[in-house]
Design an enzyme around this catalytic site. Structure first.
Site, PDB file in Angstrom:
ATOM      1  N   CYS A   1       0.824  -1.201   0.000  1.00 63.34           N
ATOM      2  CA  CYS A   1       0.000   0.000   0.000  1.00 63.34           C
ATOM      3  C   CYS A   1       0.863   1.259   0.000  1.00 63.34           C
ATOM      4  O   CYS A   1       1.691   1.446   0.894  1.00 63.34           O
ATOM      5  CB  CYS A   1      -0.920   0.006   1.221  1.00 63.34           C
ATOM      6  SG  CYS A   1      -2.023   1.442   1.248  1.00 63.34           S
TER       7      CYS A   1
ATOM      8  N   ARG B   1      -5.837  -3.182 -12.079  1.00 65.84           N
ATOM      9  CA  ARG B   1      -6.629  -2.194 -12.811  1.00 65.84           C
ATOM     10  C   ARG B   1      -7.021  -2.637 -14.218  1.00 65.84           C
ATOM     11  O   ARG B   1      -8.018  -2.157 -14.764  1.00 65.84           O
ATOM     12  CB  ARG B   1      -5.840  -0.880 -12.892  1.00 65.84           C
ATOM     13  CG  ARG B   1      -5.631  -0.193 -11.547  1.00 65.84           C
ATOM     14  CD  ARG B   1      -4.700   1.007 -11.676  1.00 65.84           C
ATOM     15  NE  ARG B   1      -3.359   0.595 -12.100  1.00 65.84           N
ATOM     16  CZ  ARG B   1      -2.521   1.392 -12.777  1.00 65.84           C
ATOM     17  NH1 ARG B   1      -2.891   2.614 -13.115  1.00 65.84           N
ATOM     18  NH2 ARG B   1      -1.316   0.955 -13.105  1.00 65.84           N
TER      19      ARG B   1
END
Length: 393
Positions: free
Chosen positions: A118, A247
């Site tokens: 992250c 994505r």
């Protein structure tokens, strides 16, 4: 769904099934956990098109141990999900261990992944996420504890990480070796640093270096896989045992069909026309209603997917605007019926990058974080605030 054969042997790839402990994944593809995206509705859409491991949204270990309603929703799976995969994020070895133990003892998962990728500032500025592997003692303790608890139930545990904080503070080779020695079932690398966020190009050469450094554990590559051809190129360039897709599948759940075809040696690719995309959008919305048991919440959720689904397709500006704030299933049906259903697949305009990218920026870190590779007393206190519900990378 329209399927087109591409007559080129370059689009074929022969790769054996992926072994994650006692789990065999025939199609060596992992759906990356994405906050607000990879809920049960989207995972079902992806599974209906192809095989692989479909990871749920990331859940923080602290929230899971505290059994917050949202954390329990995040780890829920449909009854027919053959591999129930959960990704955990945590900064405290004891809490991570408790969360893994809970997943094992209460039979909530078949596979557990730990997130160390992250790049979000509110996490890294407290030493969490992609910043955490810099502290070798903390990283080692978390991975060893999680593997120990997962092994009690025979569950494979994997990790996902980035190259490091920036090009001057890379951690992926050391972290990969530590994880391998701790007994993880696989290591996944997103070929970007935290500083890059999602900008620029993923460094596939780094993925290849990790593959070479860890010949005795499966290595998975992540970053810039927008098509089956990209997956083929990554495998050939890096030698990885499988790929992780994030994505690239947003608004394109059929990408998993293309990936499955490629890994099975088929040239068939999905090229959906407007009617097929419209049907997928409506089905996605219906599944979200089932997921949330709340039509209002479901339709708020589907709005962010509209630009992804209709990327490259001819949709008027006024209609796009209405789709982006659609309030009900009834209105969604009315709006979709206004589309030109005879529209064919637009080709390259519908492909390529999608989703958030951002720009490179200096990663926010705790004061003195880079001064040494082990935790100081004050930094241990700082980590308490790092476990937040955010998306991993």
């Amino acid at each position: 769904m329209t399927v087109i054969d591409i007559p080129s042997s370059d689009t074929k790839l022969d790769l054996p099934p992926l072994k994650l402990g006692n789990i065999t994944v025939d199609t060596p593809v992992i759906l990356a956990p994405m906050a607000g995206i990879t809920n049960t509705a989207f995972r079902r859409l992806c599974r209906e098109h192809g095989g692989g491991v479909f990871v749920s949204e990331m859940v923080t270990s602290r929230a899971l141990v505290e059994r917050t309603p949202e954390s329990m929703r995040l780890i829920s799976h449909d009854d027919d999900e053959q591999i129930r995969s959960v990704q955990l994020y945590g900064v405290d070895p004891e809490t991570v261990g408790k969360a893994v133990r809970m997943l094992v003892e209460e039979d909530h998962a078949d596979h557990i992944d730990l997130n160390f990728g992250c790049p979000v500032a509110k996490v890294t500025r407290r030493g969490g996420g992609a910043a955490l592997p810099w502290k070798l003692d903390l990283f080692t303790s978390i991975v060893q504890t999680a593997v120990r608890e997962a092994s009690k139930g025979g569950l494979p545990l994997t990790i996902k990480m980035r190259k490091g904080i920036d090009e001057d503070h890379l951690t992926y080779l050391e972290a990969g070796r530590i994880a391998r020695d701790a007994g993880v079932a696989a290591v996944a690398l997103h070929g970007r640093t935290a500083n890059q966020f999602y900008s620029g190009q993923a460094d596939w050469d780094a993925i290849a270096r990790l593959r070479e450094a860890l010949p005795d554990v499966p290595v998975l590559g992540n970053g810039d896989i927008w098509s089956a051809e990209d997956a083929i190129a990554m495998v050939r360039q890096t030698g990885v045992d499988g790929v992780v897709v994030g994505r690239g599948c947003q608004g394109r759940p059929w990408l998993f069909g293309d990936l499955m075809n490629a890994f099975e040696g088929s040239d068939a690719r999905h090229k959906p026309g407007m009617a097929e995309v419209s049907a997928a959008v409506y089905r996605h919305a219906e599944l979200l209603v089932d997921t949330f048991d709340d039509e209002n919440k479901a339709l708020r959720d589907i709005r962010k997917h509209m630009a992804w689904y209709f990327k490259g397709y001819v949709v008027g500006g006024d209609l796009r605007a209405k789709l982006s704030c659609v309030p009900t299933l009834e209105v969604l049906r009315e709006l979709l019926d206004q589309l030109d259903m005879s529209g064919e697949y637009p080709g390259v305009d519908a492909e390529g990058p999608r989703g958030r990218a951002g720009t490179p920026k200096r990663t926010a870190l705790p004061a003195g974080w880079l001064d040494e590779r082990t935790l100081s007393g004050s930094q241990k206190v700082e980590l308490v605030g790092a476990e937040l519900d955010v998306s991993g990378g």
